[in-house]
Design a protein around this motif. Sequence first.
Motif, PDB file in Angstrom:
ATOM      1  N   UNK A  86       0.827  -1.204   0.000  1.00  0.00           N
ATOM      2  CA  UNK A  86       0.000   0.000   0.000  1.00  0.00           C
ATOM      3  C   UNK A  86       0.864   1.258   0.000  1.00  0.00           C
ATOM      4  N   UNK A  87       1.998   1.209   0.674  1.00  0.00           N
ATOM      5  CA  UNK A  87       2.912   2.362   0.652  1.00  0.00           C
ATOM      6  C   UNK A  87       3.478   2.585  -0.737  1.00  0.00           C
ATOM      7  N   UNK A  88       3.738   1.491  -1.466  1.00  0.00           N
ATOM      8  CA  UNK A  88       4.221   1.634  -2.837  1.00  0.00           C
ATOM      9  C   UNK A  88       3.173   2.291  -3.730  1.00  0.00           C
ATOM     10  N   UNK A  89       1.922   1.886  -3.559  1.00  0.00           N
ATOM     11  CA  UNK A  89       0.856   2.417  -4.410  1.00  0.00           C
ATOM     12  C   UNK A  89       0.674   3.917  -4.205  1.00  0.00           C
TER      13      UNK A  89
ATOM     14  N   UNK B 139       9.944   4.169  -6.834  1.00  0.00           N
ATOM     15  CA  UNK B 139      10.182   2.726  -6.697  1.00  0.00           C
ATOM     16  C   UNK B 139      11.626   2.368  -7.008  1.00  0.00           C
ATOM     17  N   UNK B 140      12.272   3.166  -7.855  1.00  0.00           N
ATOM     18  CA  UNK B 140      13.678   2.891  -8.173  1.00  0.00           C
ATOM     19  C   UNK B 140      14.530   3.034  -6.918  1.00  0.00           C
ATOM     20  N   UNK B 141      14.270   4.093  -6.133  1.00  0.00           N
ATOM     21  CA  UNK B 141      15.021   4.277  -4.893  1.00  0.00           C
ATOM     22  C   UNK B 141      14.680   3.198  -3.864  1.00  0.00           C
ATOM     23  N   UNK B 142      13.420   2.760  -3.872  1.00  0.00           N
ATOM     24  CA  UNK B 142      12.980   1.828  -2.837  1.00  0.00           C
ATOM     25  C   UNK B 142      13.450   0.399  -3.104  1.00  0.00           C
TER      26      UNK B 142
END
Length: 487
Positions: free
Chosen positions: A423-426, A435-438
Motif C-alpha cells: 500500500x505504501x508503494x501504491x 520505486x527505483x530508490x525503494x
Amino acid sequence: MVEPQRPWPGQRSGWRRLTGTLTARTVGVACTVALLSVLVTAAVAIPLGVRGTERGARASLAAKADLVAAAVTDAPAGTRTALAGRLTGELTDQGIEVLLVRPGEAAPRQLPGQVVRRLAAGAPVTSRRPARVDGQPTLIEGRPTGSGTAVVLLQPVRPGVGRLVWSNLWLALAAGLTAGLIAGVLLAARLSRPIRAAAHAAQRLRAGDRTVRVPLDPPVEAEQLARALNDLAAALAVSEARQRDFLLSISHELRTPLTTLRGYAEAIADGVVDPDGAARTGRIMLGEAQRLDRLVGDLLALARLEASDFALEMVDVDLGALLTDAVDAWRPRFAGNGVTVVLTPPATPVTVHTDPGRLRQVVDILLDNALRVVPAGGTVRLGVPPEPAAGQPGSATGQPDSVAVQPDSVAVQVHDDGPGFTDDDLAVIFERGALHRRYRGERSVGTGIGLALAAGLTHRLGGRIAAGHSPGGGAVFTVRLPRRPAR
C-alpha cells in the motif's frame, strides 16, 4: 552551494526605501489620522469654547445686574447714592461700567434705542449677543429700579477670546497628537515584524536555505503567511531531495551502458576482439545504445509533458486493434523471457478519441514494466475488462476504486504475476524514481521514470491511471480513457 544574495528587482535604497516601508507608511497614516483628529477637535472645540465663554460672561453680568438693581431698590433713600457709588467702583475694577438712567435725562452713553425704550417701559434688558455701544461690541444688562429709573451694566467684549480658548486647549491637543504618533510607531512595529520575518525567510529560501522556518505569530493573516512559507520550505526540501535522488539513479542508469560501450570500444580499439566475436560485440553495443536511447527518450518525453506546446494528434482509434498490435509486437520478447502474454479484447468494437501513438506508448510502458518483474513461467494479461453493473465502483477483475467507472469511458488493464506492491508503494508509484530508490538492488526497477511518464501521458490524453493489487497476486494497472473528445 549557497547562492550569494542579490538585491531584488525594484528594491530601493536610501530615503525612498525608508519611506516606502510598511513601518513608515503606518506611522504616516497614524500621524495623519492623529493630526486630522486634532484639527477636527480644535475646529469644534474653539467655537464651542468661545460660545461657552460668552455665555458665562452674560450669565455673570446678569447676576451682577440683578444684585445692583436689588441693592439700589431696597436701600434707604439716603444711602442709595453712596451704595451705588461703592458698587460702581467695584464693578469698574472688574471692567464693567455702571450707568444710572433717569427719566427725562439723556443716557451717559449712546445706548441702542431698543434698550432705552424697554427700560423706560420698566422692562429688564438682557443682550443675547453683543450690541454696539459707541462702536464697540458690548454686553448689556439693564434692570429697572422704579419711578422710571434703571441701572445698566456694560461689559465690553474683549477681542481674542478664540486665542484664549486655544491657549487652554493646545496642550491637550499636542498630547493627543503625540499619543497618536507613539501609537502609530508601536502599531507599525507590531504589524511589520511578521512581514519582515517572512521577507527574511524568503531571501534565505531564495539563497538555497531550506531549513528556515518562520514563527507563527498573530495576527491571523501573518500566521497564515508564515505557515505558507514554512510549507513552501518543506515542500522545496522534499522536492530537491527527490530530484537529487532521481539524478543519482539516472546517472547510475546512464553509467552502466556507457561503461559497457566504453569497455567494448576499447577492446575493439586494442584489437582484443577477434573477427569471430565482432558480431556478438556489435549486438551487445547495439543493445546498450538502444537502452541509452530509450532512457534519453523517456527523459525528453517526461520533460515535454510539462510544456504547454506538447503535441497531441487526437483521432478516433479502434482500441481492440491497437491492443492487438501491441501484443503482437511484444510477444517475441515475452516468449524470450518465458512469460506468457494474454490479450482479452473487448467483446464489441470500442472506439476512443485519443492519440494512438501516445496511448501505444502508455501500453508499451506498462507491458515493459510487467515483463521486467514477472518471473519465467508467469503470465501478463492485457485487455479491456467488462464494465461493472451500475452503482458499483469497481469490477471483479480488480479495477482500483480510484478510477471508478465514469460515464462514456473505457478502461484498459494490465495484470501481472509479479511480486506486486505494498500500500505504501501504491501511494508513490507514479512519482519519478520513487520505486527505483525503494527497490534498487532487490528487483528489476528500470530507470524509475516509466510509470511517471505513463501517468503524465494518460493525464494529457484526458484519462486517469491507477495501480492496485491483482486478485490472483501481483499488480494491476488500469487506464481509463474517454470515448469522445472533451468539450
